[in-house]
Motif scaffolding. Structure first.
Motif, PDB file in Angstrom:
ATOM      1  N   TYR A  71       0.841  -1.191   0.000  1.00 19.15           N
ATOM      2  CA  TYR A  71       0.000   0.000   0.000  1.00 19.15           C
ATOM      3  C   TYR A  71       0.876   1.240   0.000  1.00 19.15           C
ATOM      4  O   TYR A  71       2.088   1.174   0.265  1.00 19.15           O
ATOM      5  N   VAL A  72       0.256   2.384  -0.311  1.00 20.07           N
ATOM      6  CA  VAL A  72       0.980   3.648  -0.426  1.00 20.07           C
ATOM      7  C   VAL A  72       0.231   4.755   0.304  1.00 20.07           C
ATOM      8  O   VAL A  72      -0.981   4.676   0.520  1.00 20.07           O
ATOM      9  N   SER A  73       0.979   5.782   0.665  1.00 18.53           N
ATOM     10  CA  SER A  73       0.421   7.033   1.186  1.00 18.53           C
ATOM     11  C   SER A  73       1.252   8.168   0.635  1.00 18.53           C
ATOM     12  O   SER A  73       2.484   8.115   0.668  1.00 18.53           O
ATOM     13  N   CYS A  74       0.592   9.194   0.105  1.00 19.01           N
ATOM     14  CA  CYS A  74       1.298  10.253  -0.622  1.00 19.01           C
ATOM     15  C   CYS A  74       0.753  11.628  -0.247  1.00 19.01           C
ATOM     16  O   CYS A  74      -0.451  11.796  -0.004  1.00 19.01           O
ATOM     17  N   PHE A  75       1.647  12.617  -0.224  1.00 17.67           N
ATOM     18  CA  PHE A  75       1.244  14.004  -0.035  1.00 17.67           C
ATOM     19  C   PHE A  75       1.711  14.844  -1.218  1.00 17.67           C
ATOM     20  O   PHE A  75       2.816  14.651  -1.726  1.00 17.67           O
ATOM     21  N   GLY A  76       0.854  15.776  -1.634  1.00 16.10           N
ATOM     22  CA  GLY A  76       1.263  16.792  -2.580  1.00 16.10           C
ATOM     23  C   GLY A  76       1.823  17.979  -1.830  1.00 16.10           C
ATOM     24  O   GLY A  76       1.440  18.249  -0.685  1.00 16.10           O
ATOM     25  N   SER A  77       2.736  18.693  -2.483  1.00 12.76           N
ATOM     26  CA  SER A  77       3.352  19.850  -1.838  1.00 12.76           C
ATOM     27  C   SER A  77       3.612  20.928  -2.883  1.00 12.76           C
ATOM     28  O   SER A  77       4.051  20.636  -3.995  1.00 12.76           O
ATOM     29  N   GLY A  78       3.350  22.167  -2.508  1.00 15.16           N
ATOM     30  CA  GLY A  78       3.593  23.274  -3.417  1.00 15.16           C
ATOM     31  C   GLY A  78       2.578  23.338  -4.547  1.00 15.16           C
ATOM     32  O   GLY A  78       1.676  22.493  -4.652  1.00 15.16           O
ATOM     33  N   ALA A  93       3.373  20.704  -7.125  1.00 19.26           N
ATOM     34  CA  ALA A  93       4.733  20.842  -7.636  1.00 19.26           C
ATOM     35  C   ALA A  93       5.577  19.617  -7.294  1.00 19.26           C
ATOM     36  O   ALA A  93       6.438  19.205  -8.072  1.00 19.26           O
ATOM     37  N   VAL A  94       5.338  19.051  -6.123  1.00 20.65           N
ATOM     38  CA  VAL A  94       6.086  17.886  -5.654  1.00 20.65           C
ATOM     39  C   VAL A  94       5.094  16.887  -5.075  1.00 20.65           C
ATOM     40  O   VAL A  94       4.104  17.284  -4.441  1.00 20.65           O
ATOM     41  N   GLU A  95       5.319  15.610  -5.326  1.00 18.68           N
ATOM     42  CA  GLU A  95       4.575  14.560  -4.643  1.00 18.68           C
ATOM     43  C   GLU A  95       5.576  13.636  -3.969  1.00 18.68           C
ATOM     44  O   GLU A  95       6.586  13.255  -4.571  1.00 18.68           O
ATOM     45  N   THR A  96       5.301  13.299  -2.720  1.00 16.80           N
ATOM     46  CA  THR A  96       6.205  12.462  -1.938  1.00 16.80           C
ATOM     47  C   THR A  96       5.414  11.308  -1.335  1.00 16.80           C
ATOM     48  O   THR A  96       4.352  11.514  -0.749  1.00 16.80           O
ATOM     49  N   THR A  97       5.921  10.109  -1.496  1.00 14.60           N
ATOM     50  CA  THR A  97       5.165   8.886  -1.212  1.00 14.60           C
ATOM     51  C   THR A  97       5.944   7.948  -0.308  1.00 14.60           C
ATOM     52  O   THR A  97       7.157   7.782  -0.467  1.00 14.60           O
ATOM     53  N   HIS A  98       5.230   7.326   0.611  1.00 19.76           N
ATOM     54  CA  HIS A  98       5.771   6.186   1.339  1.00 19.76           C
ATOM     55  C   HIS A  98       5.132   4.909   0.794  1.00 19.76           C
ATOM     56  O   HIS A  98       3.915   4.866   0.565  1.00 19.76           O
ATOM     57  N   ILE A  99       5.975   3.917   0.594  1.00 17.94           N
ATOM     58  CA  ILE A  99       5.548   2.611   0.091  1.00 17.94           C
ATOM     59  C   ILE A  99       5.761   1.583   1.192  1.00 17.94           C
ATOM     60  O   ILE A  99       6.876   1.451   1.705  1.00 17.94           O
ATOM     61  N   LYS A 100       4.725   0.851   1.554  1.00 16.03           N
ATOM     62  CA  LYS A 100       4.867  -0.271   2.482  1.00 16.03           C
ATOM     63  C   LYS A 100       5.041  -1.539   1.677  1.00 16.03           C
ATOM     64  O   LYS A 100       4.241  -1.844   0.787  1.00 16.03           O
ATOM     65  N   HIS A 109      10.740   5.524   0.676  1.00 15.87           N
ATOM     66  CA  HIS A 109      10.289   6.897   0.470  1.00 15.87           C
ATOM     67  C   HIS A 109      10.727   7.341  -0.922  1.00 15.87           C
ATOM     68  O   HIS A 109      11.897   7.191  -1.287  1.00 15.87           O
ATOM     69  N   ILE A 110       9.785   7.849  -1.712  1.00 13.98           N
ATOM     70  CA  ILE A 110      10.100   8.355  -3.052  1.00 13.98           C
ATOM     71  C   ILE A 110       9.498   9.740  -3.223  1.00 13.98           C
ATOM     72  O   ILE A 110       8.476  10.066  -2.627  1.00 13.98           O
ATOM     73  N   TYR A 111      10.152  10.567  -4.054  1.00 15.67           N
ATOM     74  CA  TYR A 111       9.583  11.896  -4.327  1.00 15.67           C
ATOM     75  C   TYR A 111       9.934  12.317  -5.747  1.00 15.67           C
ATOM     76  O   TYR A 111      10.948  11.893  -6.301  1.00 15.67           O
TER      77      TYR A 111
END
Length: 256
Positions: A71-78, A93-100, A109-111
């Motif tokens: 599963y994943v959880s992601c936040f947008g930023s900017g 502008a940026v998306e940053t994701t945690h992957i379980k 962690h990917i961005y």
């Protein structure tokens, strides 16, 4: 097979070799990024949600141990320029994701960023182990940094040039791991020139594909693994739109 360049790049092959030999120890965490200024690219790129094109950073974190995302959880930023919002209904502008990872104690962690973020092109992959860790350089063309545990503090990091892995290939195509082979080609794609030749990956991935056809074996990533890698990015953007909601990967992306 999805022709994902990063999982055949020399830097990934170097870290994979360290992992396979046990030199990393227990892998504790993985991180990757893909940042690029895509102003001036063809008209279907402007406003693209960063995670819609995330395979360059999802591929290596899942590929090192042939893992699957659960599963994943992601936040947008900017926020990107307003004139680009309407193309994909995405402002980020940026998306940053945690992957379980599935059946594992690991996460990654990917961005990603594509527009309105000041950054040199970077496809990075980093792995943190109990014995050794490997970090990507901040500036293109610099060496990798290998950290070795239990040394005196000043001696823990060492800059390390990633070896080329042409010796893994049939002799007639070994030269194509070097970017200079392509220099006479005036039609080089911008992704190739920005990406420093994709880490010499092209002959490796073509060889893996043809070898799988010849020997009737499964290449990496095969169809199911490719779906898992790709759906991470698609579902990560859906998570960002929902404020970081946890979203599970569908069954068809999981090996039985």
């Amino acid at each position: 097979m999805m022709m994902e360049t990063v999982v055949y790049a020399r830097e990934f092959l170097f870290m994979k070799e360290l992992y396979d030999k046990g030199e990393l120890g227990k892998v504790q965490f993985l991180k990757a990024s893909h940042q690029q200024d895509m102003d001036g690219w063809p008209g279907y790129w402007p406003g693209l949600p960063p995670m819609y094109y995330a395979t360059h950073c999802v591929g290596p974190v899942l590929g090192l141990m042939r893992s699957e995302a659960e599963y994943v959880s992601c936040f947008g930023s900017g926020t990107i320029r307003e004139e680009m919002h309407g193309f994909y209904n995405s402002p980020y502008a940026v998306e940053t994701t945690h992957i379980k990872f599935r059946d594992s104690d690991l996460s990654a962690h990917i961005y990603r960023s594509l527009f309105d973020v000041a950054r040199q092109y970077r496809e990075s992959f980093e792995v943190y182990g109990s014995k050794q860790s490997v970090e990507w350089p901040l500036i293109e063309g610099r060496p990798l940094v290998v950290h070795t545990a239990k040394r005196p503090e000043p001696e823990i990091p060492s800059e390390t040039e990633s070896p080329d892995y042409a010796h893994l290939l049939p002799e007639p195509i070994r030269a194509f791991t070097k970017q200079g082979v392509y220099d006479a080609d005036e039609h080089q794609h911008l992704s190739f020139t920005q990406g420093g030749g994709h880490g010499g990956s092209h002959p490796h991935l073509v060889h893996a594909f043809l070898d799988a056809l010849k020997n009737n074996t499964q290449p990496y990533p095969n169809a199911v693994q490719s779906a898992n890698i790709t759906c991470v990015g698609i579902l990560a953007h859906e998570s960002a739109k929902q404020g970081g909601a946890v979203i599970k990967l569908p069954e068809f992306t999981l090996l039985k």
